[in-house]
Design a protein around this motif. Structure first.
Motif, mmCIF file in Angstrom:
data_model
loop_
_atom_site.group_PDB
_atom_site.id
_atom_site.type_symbol
_atom_site.label_atom_id
_atom_site.label_comp_id
_atom_site.label_asym_id
_atom_site.label_seq_id
_atom_site.Cartn_x
_atom_site.Cartn_y
_atom_site.Cartn_z
ATOM 1 N N HIS A 54 33.969 19.333 5.536
ATOM 2 C CA HIS A 54 33.647 18.007 6.048
ATOM 3 C C HIS A 54 32.877 17.254 4.972
ATOM 4 O O HIS A 54 32.332 17.832 4.048
ATOM 5 C CB HIS A 54 32.861 18.085 7.359
ATOM 6 N N GLN A 58 28.532 14.128 7.769
ATOM 7 C CA GLN A 58 29.452 14.127 8.897
ATOM 8 C C GLN A 58 29.145 15.352 9.755
ATOM 9 O O GLN A 58 28.878 16.430 9.224
ATOM 10 C CB GLN A 58 30.900 14.184 8.416
ATOM 11 N N LEU A 59 29.169 15.206 11.070
ATOM 12 C CA LEU A 59 28.912 16.320 11.981
ATOM 13 C C LEU A 59 30.245 16.890 12.451
ATOM 14 O O LEU A 59 30.945 16.269 13.242
ATOM 15 C CB LEU A 59 28.087 15.854 13.178
ATOM 16 N N PRO A 60 30.630 18.080 11.944
ATOM 17 C CA PRO A 60 31.905 18.672 12.369
ATOM 18 C C PRO A 60 31.818 19.205 13.796
ATOM 19 O O PRO A 60 30.730 19.462 14.322
ATOM 20 C CB PRO A 60 32.128 19.804 11.364
ATOM 21 N N SER A 61 32.982 19.382 14.412
ATOM 22 C CA SER A 61 33.017 19.789 15.818
ATOM 23 C C SER A 61 32.328 21.129 16.056
ATOM 24 O O SER A 61 31.693 21.318 17.097
ATOM 25 C CB SER A 61 34.457 19.827 16.330
ATOM 26 N N LEU A 62 32.417 22.075 15.121
ATOM 27 C CA LEU A 62 31.745 23.367 15.299
ATOM 28 C C LEU A 62 30.237 23.164 15.443
ATOM 29 O O LEU A 62 29.598 23.710 16.342
ATOM 30 C CB LEU A 62 32.032 24.304 14.128
ATOM 31 N N GLN A 63 29.657 22.364 14.580
ATOM 32 C CA GLN A 63 28.217 22.139 14.654
ATOM 33 C C GLN A 63 27.854 21.285 15.868
ATOM 34 O O GLN A 63 26.764 21.430 16.409
ATOM 35 C CB GLN A 63 27.697 21.520 13.358
ATOM 36 N N GLN A 64 28.745 20.418 16.322
ATOM 37 C CA GLN A 64 28.464 19.619 17.515
ATOM 38 C C GLN A 64 28.285 20.528 18.729
ATOM 39 O O GLN A 64 27.356 20.357 19.506
ATOM 40 C CB GLN A 64 29.576 18.603 17.781
ATOM 41 N N SER A 65 29.165 21.515 18.866
ATOM 42 C CA SER A 65 29.060 22.421 20.014
ATOM 43 C C SER A 65 27.792 23.281 19.922
ATOM 44 O O SER A 65 27.150 23.558 20.940
ATOM 45 C CB SER A 65 30.309 23.298 20.134
ATOM 46 N N GLU A 66 27.420 23.668 18.711
ATOM 47 C CA GLU A 66 26.176 24.437 18.542
ATOM 48 C C GLU A 66 24.962 23.566 18.855
ATOM 49 O O GLU A 66 24.033 24.007 19.546
ATOM 50 C CB GLU A 66 26.074 24.965 17.110
ATOM 51 N N ASP A 68 24.883 20.964 20.802
ATOM 52 C CA ASP A 68 24.875 20.774 22.255
ATOM 53 C C ASP A 68 24.260 21.973 22.964
ATOM 54 O O ASP A 68 23.502 21.817 23.931
ATOM 55 C CB ASP A 68 26.296 20.540 22.779
#
Length: 105
Positions: A54, A58-66, A68
């Motif tokens: 990335h 930018q905040l990738p989806s993997l880190q977004q779920s973590e 959260d």
């Protein structure tokens, strides 16, 4: 040292896989901080996530779920966020840590 002083409260640290950000120093320092959380018997209260593929800031989806999971755990429901500790960099903690994890709880 600062990250370890947050213990036992929740802490989630994100890193981007860009060479100029100091991947080895971040991975090593977060590894030492994680040892403090282990001393409290709460290793999941600290998460460290180094991912690639990335662009900068930018905040990738993997880190977004973590992220959260940590928001839910420490600001909303109080549930366990699960273990988050991944980096492509291998750091031998014995090179810079000359102490063992004490039992702090």
């Amino acid at each position: 040292m600062l990250a370890g002083l947050v213990a036992p409260r929740g802490l989630y640290v994100m890193e981007n896989d860009l060479d100029w950000l100091g991947l080895v120093s971040t991975t090593g320092s977060m590894g030492a901080a994680r040892m403090t959380y282990q001393g409290f018997g709460l290793p999941n209260n600290m998460g460290f996530s180094l991912v690639d593929s990335h662009t900068h800031c930018q905040l990738p989806s993997l880190q977004q779920s973590e992220l959260d999971a940590y928001i839910n755990a420490f600001l909303l429901s109080g549930s366990d966020p699960g273990e988050v500790n991944h980096s492509r960099v291998n750091v031998d903690m014995a090179d810079g840590v000359d102490w063992r994890v004490p039992e702090l709880s």
